[in-house]
Scaffold this motif. Structure first.
Motif, PDB file in Angstrom:
ATOM      1  N   ALA A   1      -7.650   7.162  -3.427  1.00 58.54           N
ATOM      2  CA  ALA A   1      -7.952   7.623  -2.078  1.00 58.54           C
ATOM      3  C   ALA A   1      -8.320   6.445  -1.178  1.00 58.54           C
ATOM      4  CB  ALA A   1      -9.083   8.639  -2.114  1.00 58.54           C
ATOM      5  N   VAL A   2      -9.020   5.455  -1.730  1.00 50.02           N
ATOM      6  CA  VAL A   2      -9.362   4.261  -0.957  1.00 50.02           C
ATOM      7  C   VAL A   2      -8.092   3.521  -0.544  1.00 50.02           C
ATOM      8  CG1 VAL A   2     -10.476   1.994  -1.086  1.00 50.02           C
ATOM      9  CG2 VAL A   2     -11.658   4.013  -1.949  1.00 50.02           C
ATOM     10  N   VAL A   3      -7.116   3.437  -1.443  1.00 47.41           N
ATOM     11  CA  VAL A   3      -5.848   2.797  -1.115  1.00 47.41           C
ATOM     12  C   VAL A   3      -5.156   3.556   0.009  1.00 47.41           C
ATOM     13  CG1 VAL A   3      -3.535   2.261  -1.988  1.00 47.41           C
ATOM     14  CG2 VAL A   3      -5.530   1.741  -3.374  1.00 47.41           C
TER      15      VAL A   3
ATOM     16  N   GLY B   1       0.197  12.202  -9.870  1.00 50.17           N
ATOM     17  CA  GLY B   1      -0.523  13.470  -9.860  1.00 50.17           C
ATOM     18  C   GLY B   1      -2.004  13.325 -10.114  1.00 50.17           C
ATOM     19  N   ALA B   2      -2.492  12.132 -10.254  1.00 49.80           N
ATOM     20  CA  ALA B   2      -3.908  11.934 -10.519  1.00 49.80           C
ATOM     21  C   ALA B   2      -4.502  11.067  -9.418  1.00 49.80           C
ATOM     22  CB  ALA B   2      -4.105  11.275 -11.874  1.00 49.80           C
ATOM     23  N   LEU B   3      -4.802  11.679  -8.296  1.00 55.20           N
ATOM     24  CA  LEU B   3      -5.350  10.941  -7.163  1.00 55.20           C
ATOM     25  C   LEU B   3      -6.860  10.820  -7.368  1.00 55.20           C
ATOM     26  CD1 LEU B   3      -4.450   9.632  -4.522  1.00 55.20           C
ATOM     27  CD2 LEU B   3      -5.112  11.724  -3.372  1.00 55.20           C
ATOM     28  N   LYS B   4      -7.309   9.640  -7.732  1.00 51.14           N
ATOM     29  CA  LYS B   4      -8.724   9.384  -7.992  1.00 51.14           C
ATOM     30  C   LYS B   4      -9.355   8.741  -6.769  1.00 51.14           C
ATOM     31  CE  LYS B   4      -7.708   8.707 -12.828  1.00 51.14           C
ATOM     32  NZ  LYS B   4      -7.615   7.767 -13.928  1.00 51.14           N
ATOM     33  N   LEU B   5     -10.638   8.434  -6.863  1.00 50.10           N
ATOM     34  CA  LEU B   5     -11.350   7.839  -5.748  1.00 50.10           C
ATOM     35  C   LEU B   5     -10.734   6.499  -5.356  1.00 50.10           C
ATOM     36  CD1 LEU B   5     -13.673   7.933  -3.751  1.00 50.10           C
ATOM     37  CD2 LEU B   5     -15.095   6.837  -5.474  1.00 50.10           C
ATOM     38  N   SER B   6     -10.382   5.696  -6.327  1.00 50.63           N
ATOM     39  CA  SER B   6      -9.765   4.402  -6.015  1.00 50.63           C
ATOM     40  C   SER B   6      -8.417   4.595  -5.325  1.00 50.63           C
ATOM     41  CB  SER B   6      -9.588   3.569  -7.285  1.00 50.63           C
ATOM     42  OG  SER B   6      -8.745   4.240  -8.206  1.00 50.63           O
TER      43      SER B   6
ATOM     44  N   VAL C   1      -6.583   5.363   2.347  1.00 49.96           N
ATOM     45  CA  VAL C   1      -7.328   5.108   3.584  1.00 49.96           C
ATOM     46  C   VAL C   1      -6.980   3.727   4.128  1.00 49.96           C
ATOM     47  CG1 VAL C   1      -9.647   4.719   4.514  1.00 49.96           C
ATOM     48  CG2 VAL C   1      -9.203   6.689   3.061  1.00 49.96           C
ATOM     49  N   LEU C   2      -6.922   2.737   3.251  1.00 49.51           N
ATOM     50  CA  LEU C   2      -6.537   1.390   3.694  1.00 49.51           C
ATOM     51  C   LEU C   2      -5.134   1.390   4.280  1.00 49.51           C
ATOM     52  CD1 LEU C   2      -7.938  -0.857   0.831  1.00 49.51           C
ATOM     53  CD2 LEU C   2      -8.754  -0.703   3.181  1.00 49.51           C
ATOM     54  N   LEU C   3      -4.235   2.149   3.663  1.00 46.40           N
ATOM     55  CA  LEU C   3      -2.885   2.271   4.207  1.00 46.40           C
ATOM     56  C   LEU C   3      -2.926   2.823   5.622  1.00 46.40           C
ATOM     57  CD1 LEU C   3       0.208   2.258   4.007  1.00 46.40           C
ATOM     58  CD2 LEU C   3       0.039   4.511   2.950  1.00 46.40           C
ATOM     59  N   GLY C   4      -3.742   3.816   5.856  1.00 43.03           N
ATOM     60  CA  GLY C   4      -3.871   4.386   7.190  1.00 43.03           C
ATOM     61  C   GLY C   4      -4.373   3.382   8.202  1.00 43.03           C
ATOM     62  N   PHE C   5      -5.375   2.592   7.813  1.00 40.80           N
ATOM     63  CA  PHE C   5      -5.902   1.582   8.724  1.00 40.80           C
ATOM     64  C   PHE C   5      -4.872   0.506   9.017  1.00 40.80           C
ATOM     65  CE2 PHE C   5     -10.185   3.129   7.510  1.00 40.80           C
ATOM     66  CZ  PHE C   5     -10.666   3.340   8.784  1.00 40.80           C
ATOM     67  N   TYR C   6      -4.133   0.077   8.000  1.00 40.08           N
ATOM     68  CA  TYR C   6      -3.112  -0.941   8.241  1.00 40.08           C
ATOM     69  C   TYR C   6      -1.966  -0.391   9.090  1.00 40.08           C
ATOM     70  CZ  TYR C   6      -5.036  -4.628   5.346  1.00 40.08           C
ATOM     71  OH  TYR C   6      -5.830  -5.610   4.852  1.00 40.08           O
TER      72      TYR C   6
ATOM     73  N   LEU D   1       0.821  -1.213   0.000  1.00 36.37           N
ATOM     74  CA  LEU D   1       0.000   0.000   0.000  1.00 36.37           C
ATOM     75  C   LEU D   1       0.852   1.259   0.000  1.00 36.37           C
ATOM     76  CD1 LEU D   1      -2.873  -1.077   2.390  1.00 36.37           C
ATOM     77  CD2 LEU D   1      -2.978  -0.792  -0.086  1.00 36.37           C
ATOM     78  N   VAL D   2       2.006   1.240   0.678  1.00 31.83           N
ATOM     79  CA  VAL D   2       2.918   2.393   0.637  1.00 31.83           C
ATOM     80  C   VAL D   2       3.421   2.615  -0.778  1.00 31.83           C
ATOM     81  CG1 VAL D   2       5.194   3.195   1.357  1.00 31.83           C
ATOM     82  CG2 VAL D   2       3.615   2.305   3.043  1.00 31.83           C
ATOM     83  N   ILE D   3       3.811   1.553  -1.441  1.00 27.28           N
ATOM     84  CA  ILE D   3       4.314   1.671  -2.811  1.00 27.28           C
ATOM     85  C   ILE D   3       3.219   2.201  -3.730  1.00 27.28           C
ATOM     86  CG2 ILE D   3       5.114   0.334  -4.797  1.00 27.28           C
ATOM     87  CD1 ILE D   3       6.597  -1.464  -2.744  1.00 27.28           C
ATOM     88  N   LEU D   4       2.009   1.658  -3.609  1.00 24.07           N
ATOM     89  CA  LEU D   4       0.909   2.132  -4.441  1.00 24.07           C
ATOM     90  C   LEU D   4       0.582   3.597  -4.165  1.00 24.07           C
ATOM     91  CD1 LEU D   4      -1.525  -0.915  -4.373  1.00 24.07           C
ATOM     92  CD2 LEU D   4      -0.212  -0.056  -6.310  1.00 24.07           C
ATOM     93  N   THR D   5       0.608   3.992  -2.904  1.00 27.59           N
ATOM     94  CA  THR D   5       0.314   5.383  -2.556  1.00 27.59           C
ATOM     95  C   THR D   5       1.353   6.330  -3.142  1.00 27.59           C
ATOM     96  OG1 THR D   5      -0.719   4.646  -0.507  1.00 27.59           O
ATOM     97  CG2 THR D   5      -0.085   6.959  -0.632  1.00 27.59           C
TER      98      THR D   5
END
Length: 64
Positions: A29-31, A22-27, A33-38, A11-15
């Motif tokens: 943003a979900v990644v 430069g194109a932070l889309k809804l999907s 948020v998941l990174l934050g929870f993990y 998730l860190v790598i994907l973030t």
């Protein structure tokens, strides 16, 4: 524990890729948020919390 760390690293790598693109889309943003929870469930959570608290204290003490 090993699975949790692997998921966090993925998730860190994907973030980082999403933010550098430069194109932070809804999907994306979900990644994030998941990174934050993990991260909240890892042993790094107290260190991250202390760092954010210290940064917030420094910023709040600044006077323009």
């Amino acid at each position: 524990m090993a699975i949790s760390i692997s998921v966090v690293l993925l998730l860190v790598i994907l973030t980082v890729v999403f933010l550098r693109n430069g194109a932070l889309k809804l999907s994306h943003a979900v990644v994030c948020v998941l990174l934050g929870f993990y991260l909240a469930s890892t042993s790094m959570a107290p260190t991250i919390h202390d760092g954010v608290t210290a940064t917030a204290d420094i910023v709040s003490s600044l006077r323009p």
